[in-house]
Design an enzyme around this catalytic site. Structure first.
Site, PDB file in Angstrom:
ATOM      1  CG  ASN A   1      17.539  13.106 -35.874  1.00  0.00           C
ATOM      2  OD1 ASN A   1      17.523  12.739 -37.062  1.00  0.00           O
ATOM      3  ND2 ASN A   1      18.113  12.395 -34.929  1.00  0.00           N
TER       4      ASN A   1
ATOM      5  N   GLY B   1      17.300  15.602 -39.827  1.00  0.00           N
ATOM      6  CA  GLY B   1      18.382  14.651 -39.593  1.00  0.00           C
ATOM      7  C   GLY B   1      19.438  15.247 -38.671  1.00  0.00           C
TER       8      GLY B   1
ATOM      9  N   GLY C   1      20.725  15.335 -54.291  1.00  0.00           N
ATOM     10  CA  GLY C   1      22.086  15.660 -53.888  1.00  0.00           C
ATOM     11  C   GLY C   1      23.163  15.221 -54.876  1.00  0.00           C
TER      12      GLY C   1
ATOM     13  CG  ASP D   1      29.986  15.124 -46.852  1.00  0.00           C
ATOM     14  OD1 ASP D   1      30.249  14.830 -48.037  1.00  0.00           O
ATOM     15  OD2 ASP D   1      29.940  14.272 -45.941  1.00  0.00           O
TER      16      ASP D   1
ATOM     17  CE  LYS E   1      30.508  10.564 -45.425  1.00  0.00           C
ATOM     18  NZ  LYS E   1      29.594  11.603 -45.894  1.00  0.00           N
TER      19      LYS E   1
ATOM     20  CD  GLU F   1      16.471  11.984 -26.847  1.00  0.00           C
ATOM     21  OE1 GLU F   1      16.526  11.397 -27.955  1.00  0.00           O
ATOM     22  OE2 GLU F   1      15.451  12.002 -26.141  1.00  0.00           O
TER      23      GLU F   1
HETATM   24  P1  NDP Z   1      23.773   8.730 -40.693  1.00  0.00           P
HETATM   25  O1  NDP Z   1      23.526   7.277 -40.560  1.00  0.00           O
HETATM   26  O2  NDP Z   1      24.925   9.360 -39.982  1.00  0.00           O
HETATM   27  O3  NDP Z   1      22.451   9.534 -40.198  1.00  0.00           O
HETATM   28  C1  NDP Z   1      21.189   9.112 -40.613  1.00  0.00           C
HETATM   29  C2  NDP Z   1      20.132  10.134 -40.194  1.00  0.00           C
HETATM   30  O4  NDP Z   1      18.886   9.764 -40.799  1.00  0.00           O
HETATM   31  C3  NDP Z   1      19.884  10.213 -38.694  1.00  0.00           C
HETATM   32  O5  NDP Z   1      19.522  11.526 -38.351  1.00  0.00           O
HETATM   33  C4  NDP Z   1      18.697   9.250 -38.520  1.00  0.00           C
HETATM   34  O6  NDP Z   1      17.905   9.530 -37.395  1.00  0.00           O
HETATM   35  C5  NDP Z   1      17.910   9.568 -39.771  1.00  0.00           C
HETATM   36  N1  NDP Z   1      17.024   8.494 -40.217  1.00  0.00           N
HETATM   37  C6  NDP Z   1      17.389   7.248 -40.621  1.00  0.00           C
HETATM   38  N2  NDP Z   1      16.302   6.552 -40.999  1.00  0.00           N
HETATM   39  C7  NDP Z   1      15.227   7.368 -40.824  1.00  0.00           C
HETATM   40  C8  NDP Z   1      13.832   7.213 -41.030  1.00  0.00           C
HETATM   41  N3  NDP Z   1      13.316   6.088 -41.500  1.00  0.00           N
HETATM   42  N4  NDP Z   1      13.007   8.274 -40.767  1.00  0.00           N
HETATM   43  C9  NDP Z   1      13.533   9.432 -40.300  1.00  0.00           C
HETATM   44  N5  NDP Z   1      14.847   9.638 -40.063  1.00  0.00           N
HETATM   45  C10 NDP Z   1      15.689   8.606 -40.328  1.00  0.00           C
HETATM   46  O7  NDP Z   1      23.851   9.004 -42.269  1.00  0.00           O
HETATM   47  P2  NDP Z   1      24.555  10.225 -43.017  1.00  0.00           P
HETATM   48  O8  NDP Z   1      24.300  11.466 -42.241  1.00  0.00           O
HETATM   49  O9  NDP Z   1      25.969   9.912 -43.337  1.00  0.00           O
HETATM   50  O10 NDP Z   1      23.767  10.263 -44.419  1.00  0.00           O
HETATM   51  C11 NDP Z   1      22.447  10.787 -44.499  1.00  0.00           C
HETATM   52  C12 NDP Z   1      22.034  10.893 -45.970  1.00  0.00           C
HETATM   53  O11 NDP Z   1      22.832  11.857 -46.655  1.00  0.00           O
HETATM   54  C13 NDP Z   1      22.166   9.589 -46.738  1.00  0.00           C
HETATM   55  O12 NDP Z   1      21.026   9.484 -47.588  1.00  0.00           O
HETATM   56  C14 NDP Z   1      23.397   9.802 -47.576  1.00  0.00           C
HETATM   57  O13 NDP Z   1      23.360   9.065 -48.775  1.00  0.00           O
HETATM   58  C15 NDP Z   1      23.307  11.300 -47.879  1.00  0.00           C
HETATM   59  N6  NDP Z   1      24.600  11.915 -48.188  1.00  0.00           N
HETATM   60  C16 NDP Z   1      24.762  12.517 -49.414  1.00  0.00           C
HETATM   61  C17 NDP Z   1      25.965  13.117 -49.758  1.00  0.00           C
HETATM   62  C18 NDP Z   1      26.127  13.763 -51.097  1.00  0.00           C
HETATM   63  O14 NDP Z   1      27.268  14.115 -51.453  1.00  0.00           O
HETATM   64  N7  NDP Z   1      25.086  13.966 -51.863  1.00  0.00           N
HETATM   65  C19 NDP Z   1      27.100  13.168 -48.801  1.00  0.00           C
HETATM   66  C20 NDP Z   1      26.801  12.528 -47.533  1.00  0.00           C
HETATM   67  C21 NDP Z   1      25.614  11.923 -47.256  1.00  0.00           C
HETATM   68  P3  NDP Z   1      18.265   8.934 -35.938  1.00  0.00           P
HETATM   69  O15 NDP Z   1      19.256   9.883 -35.338  1.00  0.00           O
HETATM   70  O16 NDP Z   1      16.955   8.937 -35.242  1.00  0.00           O
HETATM   71  O17 NDP Z   1      18.820   7.551 -36.158  1.00  0.00           O
END
Ligand code: NDP
Length: 277
Positions: free
Chosen positions: A151, A127, A235, A102, A66, A155
């Site tokens: 998150n 997140g 979702g 989204d 994205k 930061e």
């Molecule tokens: P990104 O990779 O951009 O962001 C991931 C986020 O999750 C970050 O904030 C990350 O934290 C956090 N994270 C990852 N692993 C863990 C963990 N084990 N424990 C706690 N926090 C964690 O992903 P997206 O934002 O694109 O997607 C996030 C979710 O949203 C996904 O599950 C995706 O499938 C869903 N989604 C659903 C949509 C829908 O239409 N239903 C549309 C778009 C997304 P950190 O910053 O510390 O790495």
């Protein structure tokens, strides 16, 4: 808009988007050529260029592309610019216009399908990735009285809260339950089979919303229900609503999302039902 449409991502084989767009097209009598194209980050630009040469008129973009998609756009909608990511590409002449559906998808599912009115509510957003950014602006725009962002990497929560401004602030310490009306999990923790770590009692009395769906949603939804959430939903509806908004951007017509959502929900239920003994 005629031509080819596609969703790009990695992995993409199990994407529901081709099925959703085919159903929208059938409903409105529009012939849709929409496929899933596997593309990792390093090959995405070349694949998208080839798609455009072959008549690509529009595309969706999902994990992990994205932000890369945003960089390939000549123009951006306001909501894509604010979210810092693009999930919908529209071919205009020989350039890509980028949009992000989204946030509006989340609001339509929350408000339209689940009847949750955000005005005056206290919201916790978990997140700070691409989906969380789109969600944060949408939740604030829809009238949340308070938007707390937490998150794993603090930061990023601070930066997102600062970008949203107004009602948004980052939650950095303190694990006490806080009387949230809505908790939105926009982390990717569920994809690893888990859920974000939350203090006991945090979900009590809250409507809990998990952005992911299918197996990835299970950990957070089970936790939220056991912790006293008033309701906990995945979702899948957001997926259908963001797709409907992309469809509108490309074809100028709004599909009815309810029957498409119902069919996917039914298929998902059949998929997770235990096998007959
Ligand atoms: P990104 O990779 O951009 O962001 C991931 C986020 O999750 C970050 O904030 C990350 O934290 C956090 N994270 C990852 N692993 C863990 C963990 N084990 N424990 C706690 N926090 C964690 O992903 P997206 O934002 O694109 O997607 C996030 C979710 O949203 C996904 O599950 C995706 O499938 C869903 N989604 C659903 C949509 C829908 O239409 N239903 C549309 C778009 C997304 P950190 O910053 O510390 O790495």
């Amino acid at each position: 808009m005629s031509g080819q449409f596609a969703v790009f991502g990695h992995p993409i084989a199990h994407s529901l988007s081709p099925r959703i767009h085919a159903a929208f097209g059938a409903q409105l009598g529009i012939e849709i050529d929409y496929r899933a194209i596997e593309a990792a980050r390093d090959g995405f630009a070349a694949r998208l260029a080839a798609f455009a040469r072959d008549g690509g008129a529009g595309a969706n973009v999902t994990l992990p592309l994205k932000q890369d998609a945003l960089a390939l756009c000549a123009e951006l909608s306001d909501r894509a610019r604010r979210a810092g990511s693009v999930n919908t590409l529209i071919r205009v002449g020989d350039r890509w216009h980028g949009d992000s559906t989204d946030g509006i998808g989340l609001l339509r599912d929350l408000g339209g399908r689940h009847g949750f009115d955000l005005r005056g509510r206290r919201v916790l957003l978990l997140g700070a990735g691409g989906a969380a950014r789109a969600a944060a602006f949408a939740l604030a725009d829809a009238g949340a009285a308070e938007l707390t962002i937490a998150n794993r990497t603090p930061e990023r929560a601070i930066a997102l809260a600062a970008a949203v401004g107004g009602v948004a602030h980052a939650r950095l310490a303190g694990t006490e339950p806080h009387g949230f009306d809505l908790i939105v999990d926009a982390t990717a923790a569920g994809h690893g089979g888990g859920a974000p770590e939350l203090p006991a009692g945090l979900c009590a009395g809250a409507f809990c919303y998990e952005l992911s769906y299918g197996a990835a949603a299970r950990g957070f939804l089970e936790h939220a229900r056991a912790d006293g959430a008033t309701d906990a939903v995945d979702g899948l509806g957001m997926l259908v609503e963001q797709a409907a908004e992309s469809f509108f951007l490309w074809h100028g017509e709004r599909p009815h999302t309810a029957p498409v959502y119902a069919a996917l929900r039914e298929a998902a239920a059949a998929h997770i039902a235990p096998p007959p003994r």
